[in-house]
Design an enzyme around this catalytic site. Structure first.
Site, PDB file in Angstrom:
ATOM      1  N   HIS A 134      37.213  49.827  32.949  1.00 13.90           N
ATOM      2  CA  HIS A 134      37.830  48.885  32.361  1.00 13.90           C
ATOM      3  C   HIS A 134      36.858  48.118  31.455  1.00 13.90           C
ATOM      4  O   HIS A 134      35.249  48.639  32.067  1.00 13.90           O
ATOM      5  CB  HIS A 134      38.616  47.777  32.995  1.00 13.90           C
ATOM      6  CG  HIS A 134      38.737  46.505  32.023  1.00 13.90           C
ATOM      7  ND1 HIS A 134      37.940  45.759  31.756  1.00 13.90           N
ATOM      8  CD2 HIS A 134      40.038  45.931  32.030  1.00 13.90           C
ATOM      9  CE1 HIS A 134      38.314  44.826  31.211  1.00 13.90           C
ATOM     10  NE2 HIS A 134      40.150  44.949  31.921  1.00 13.90           N
ATOM     11  N   GLU A 192      35.255  45.931  30.319  1.00 14.49           N
ATOM     12  CA  GLU A 192      34.193  44.749  32.139  1.00 14.49           C
ATOM     13  C   GLU A 192      33.061  46.094  32.856  1.00 14.49           C
ATOM     14  O   GLU A 192      32.522  45.444  33.197  1.00 14.49           O
ATOM     15  CB  GLU A 192      34.708  43.275  32.484  1.00 14.49           C
ATOM     16  CG  GLU A 192      35.540  42.466  31.614  1.00 14.49           C
ATOM     17  CD  GLU A 192      36.818  42.230  32.085  1.00 14.49           C
ATOM     18  OE1 GLU A 192      37.285  42.399  33.652  1.00 14.49           O
ATOM     19  OE2 GLU A 192      36.946  41.326  31.564  1.00 14.49           O
ATOM     20  N   ASN A 211      46.651  42.914  35.585  1.00 13.47           N
ATOM     21  CA  ASN A 211      44.763  42.667  36.056  1.00 13.47           C
ATOM     22  C   ASN A 211      43.933  41.501  35.969  1.00 13.47           C
ATOM     23  O   ASN A 211      44.010  40.943  35.691  1.00 13.47           O
ATOM     24  CB  ASN A 211      44.249  43.203  34.963  1.00 13.47           C
ATOM     25  CG  ASN A 211      42.773  43.675  35.005  1.00 13.47           C
ATOM     26  OD1 ASN A 211      42.922  43.663  36.514  1.00 13.47           O
ATOM     27  ND2 ASN A 211      41.831  43.956  34.433  1.00 13.47           N
ATOM     28  N   TRP A 212      44.384  41.394  37.651  1.00 13.19           N
ATOM     29  CA  TRP A 212      43.978  39.960  37.956  1.00 13.19           C
ATOM     30  C   TRP A 212      42.142  39.771  38.163  1.00 13.19           C
ATOM     31  O   TRP A 212      42.099  38.314  38.161  1.00 13.19           O
ATOM     32  CB  TRP A 212      43.693  39.601  39.716  1.00 13.19           C
ATOM     33  CG  TRP A 212      45.830  39.649  39.479  1.00 13.19           C
ATOM     34  CD1 TRP A 212      46.546  40.288  38.514  1.00 13.19           C
ATOM     35  CD2 TRP A 212      46.871  39.295  40.789  1.00 13.19           C
ATOM     36  NE1 TRP A 212      48.358  39.967  39.939  1.00 13.19           N
ATOM     37  CE2 TRP A 212      48.565  39.324  40.429  1.00 13.19           C
ATOM     38  CE3 TRP A 212      46.519  38.860  42.023  1.00 13.19           C
ATOM     39  CZ2 TRP A 212      48.705  39.344  41.244  1.00 13.19           C
ATOM     40  CZ3 TRP A 212      47.604  38.251  43.189  1.00 13.19           C
ATOM     41  CH2 TRP A 212      49.084  38.499  42.695  1.00 13.19           C
ATOM     42  N   LYS A 213      41.625  40.411  37.775  1.00 11.55           N
ATOM     43  CA  LYS A 213      40.345  40.594  37.622  1.00 11.55           C
ATOM     44  C   LYS A 213      39.468  40.289  39.174  1.00 11.55           C
ATOM     45  O   LYS A 213      40.107  39.899  40.402  1.00 11.55           O
ATOM     46  CB  LYS A 213      39.891  40.122  36.781  1.00 11.55           C
ATOM     47  CG  LYS A 213      40.404  40.404  35.685  1.00 11.55           C
ATOM     48  CD  LYS A 213      40.223  40.317  34.548  1.00 11.55           C
ATOM     49  CE  LYS A 213      40.793  40.363  32.809  1.00 11.55           C
ATOM     50  NZ  LYS A 213      39.789  40.492  31.586  1.00 11.55           N
ATOM     51  N   GLU A 225      42.380  49.548  25.153  1.00  9.01           N
ATOM     52  CA  GLU A 225      41.838  47.973  24.912  1.00  9.01           C
ATOM     53  C   GLU A 225      40.841  47.414  24.855  1.00  9.01           C
ATOM     54  O   GLU A 225      39.040  47.615  25.016  1.00  9.01           O
ATOM     55  CB  GLU A 225      41.280  47.133  26.284  1.00  9.01           C
ATOM     56  CG  GLU A 225      43.089  47.594  27.104  1.00  9.01           C
ATOM     57  CD  GLU A 225      42.463  46.876  29.105  1.00  9.01           C
ATOM     58  OE1 GLU A 225      43.518  46.045  28.590  1.00  9.01           O
ATOM     59  OE2 GLU A 225      41.587  46.726  29.332  1.00  9.01           O
ATOM     60  N   GLY A 250      45.595  41.219  31.113  1.00  7.61           N
ATOM     61  CA  GLY A 250      44.337  39.937  31.951  1.00  7.61           C
ATOM     62  C   GLY A 250      45.126  38.569  32.786  1.00  7.61           C
ATOM     63  O   GLY A 250      45.585  38.298  33.928  1.00  7.61           O
ATOM     64  N   GLY A 251      44.405  37.635  31.440  1.00 11.51           N
ATOM     65  CA  GLY A 251      45.157  36.293  32.085  1.00 11.51           C
ATOM     66  C   GLY A 251      46.116  35.546  32.360  1.00 11.51           C
ATOM     67  O   GLY A 251      46.564  35.214  32.691  1.00 11.51           O
ATOM     68  N   GLY A 303      40.195  39.402  26.644  1.00 11.13           N
ATOM     69  CA  GLY A 303      40.022  37.854  26.772  1.00 11.13           C
ATOM     70  C   GLY A 303      39.810  37.115  26.132  1.00 11.13           C
ATOM     71  O   GLY A 303      39.159  36.168  26.471  1.00 11.13           O
ATOM     72  N   SER A 320      44.339  40.643  25.352  1.00 11.89           N
ATOM     73  CA  SER A 320      45.053  39.045  24.852  1.00 11.89           C
ATOM     74  C   SER A 320      47.306  38.748  24.705  1.00 11.89           C
ATOM     75  O   SER A 320      47.528  38.666  23.523  1.00 11.89           O
ATOM     76  CB  SER A 320      44.599  38.070  23.463  1.00 11.89           C
ATOM     77  OG  SER A 320      43.309  38.040  23.886  1.00 11.89           O
TER      78      SER A 320
HETATM   79  C1  PEP Z   1      41.983  43.217  30.852  1.00 13.03           C
HETATM   80  O1  PEP Z   1      41.764  43.221  31.692  1.00 13.03           O
HETATM   81  O2  PEP Z   1      42.697  44.575  30.643  1.00 13.03           O
HETATM   82  C2  PEP Z   1      42.903  42.777  29.269  1.00 13.03           C
HETATM   83  C3  PEP Z   1      43.781  43.299  28.823  1.00 13.03           C
HETATM   84  O3  PEP Z   1      42.688  40.879  29.442  1.00 13.03           O
HETATM   85  P1  PEP Z   1      43.254  39.786  28.806  1.00 13.03           P
HETATM   86  O4  PEP Z   1      44.755  39.973  28.611  1.00 13.03           O
HETATM   87  O5  PEP Z   1      42.894  38.613  29.394  1.00 13.03           O
HETATM   88  O6  PEP Z   1      42.630  40.185  27.397  1.00 13.03           O
END
Ligand code: PEP
Length: 251
Positions: free
Chosen positions: A94, A96, A9-11, A164, A231-232, A170, A210
């Site tokens: 998600h 966010e 997920n590049w957000k 999640e 994500g990151g 994050g 994470s």
């Molecule tokens: C996400 O955005 O779904 C996520 C899990 O982010 P991160 O891996 O950065 O925690």
């Protein structure tokens, strides 16, 4: 046997040029791994360009969101059919989106229904907040989110669930493999109650929060966990590739 999946997920990161660069960095390495489903979810504006760049490879494409209405006067929104033109997957619910854009269980439910209607595979996200976790309410919160998101839906199509925990997204503070495995087991149990055991056993349930190249193995070794939503670490070609490689070696 469920084929594991790693979805990135590049957000709200990468311009079209940066997205192309990132794809070019990881395409060959990802394509060489064939026992893991690899999905990348760039921002809307890069989807068409990225689709062109991954054509002919085994990398799959997903969007990060969509609106549930078919078409019309919804300025700035993107419809299910528009996404289905380009992608196989779409992330829905998600945390966010729930937190910053007020997406309620009802909206998430409408989005899941609309995605399934056009043949998209929703990656439905559920997870508890920190205070809910600390109050021992994880089971209750996740069960409620799951049931409201799937209310009235008889056929799950290619739906995938991502567990999640909000406190792990994050933050660099991932759940333990065991915690994630237990909650994913609970989700599978709920699905067997709502649908049937076969559907529950066939369903892919990912962990997200994470995940990095340093902790991926811990999650992939768990029997209930079918992969990760990253994500990151999905914005770094080397990290993402390493997570996919580790998954491929374990499964
Ligand atoms: C996400 O955005 O779904 C996520 C899990 O982010 P991160 O891996 O950065 O925690």
């Amino acid at each position: 046997m469920r084929v594991p999946m790693i979805a990135g997920n590049w957000k709200m990161n990468t311009t079209i040029g940066e997205a192309a660069e990132l794809v070019n960095e990881m395409r060959q390495g990802l394509d060489a791994i064939d026992n893991v489903d690899k999905v990348i979810c760039p921002p809307f504006v890069s989807l068409a360009a990225v689709r062109g760049l991954i054509e002919g490879s085994s990398i799959k494409l997903g969007a990060q969101n969509m609106y549930f209405e078919e078409k019309g006067a919804y300025t700035g929104e993107i419809s299910p059919a528009m996404i289905a033109d380009l992608c196989e997957f779409v992330i829905i619910g998600h945390s966010e989106r729930r937190q910053y854009f007020n997406e309620t269980g009802d909206i998430v439910n409408q989005k899941v229904q609309a995605a399934l209607k056009v043949g998209l595979k929703p990656i439905l996200c559920v997870g508890e907040k920190l205070d809910e976790n600390e109050a021992g309410r994880t089971k209750e919160v996740v069960t409620e989110q799951l049931r409201s998101s799937l209310a009235g839906i008889d056929y799950l199509g290619g739906l995938i669930i991502a567990y999640e925990p909000v406190w792990a997204i994050g933050t660099g503070r991932a759940a333990t493999g065991r915690q994630a495995n237990d909650t994913i087991g609970l989700i599978r149990h709920n699905i067997s109650e709502l649908y049937d055991e076969k559907i529950a056993q066939d369903l892919h349930i990912l962990y997200g929060g994470s995940v990095t190249a340093d902790n991926a193995t811990e999650f992939m070794q768990q029997p209930e966990i079918d992969g990760a939503l990253v994500g990151g670490a999905s914005l770094k070609a080397g990290q993402f590739l390493s997570i996919v490689r580790q998954t491929s070696e374990i499964r």
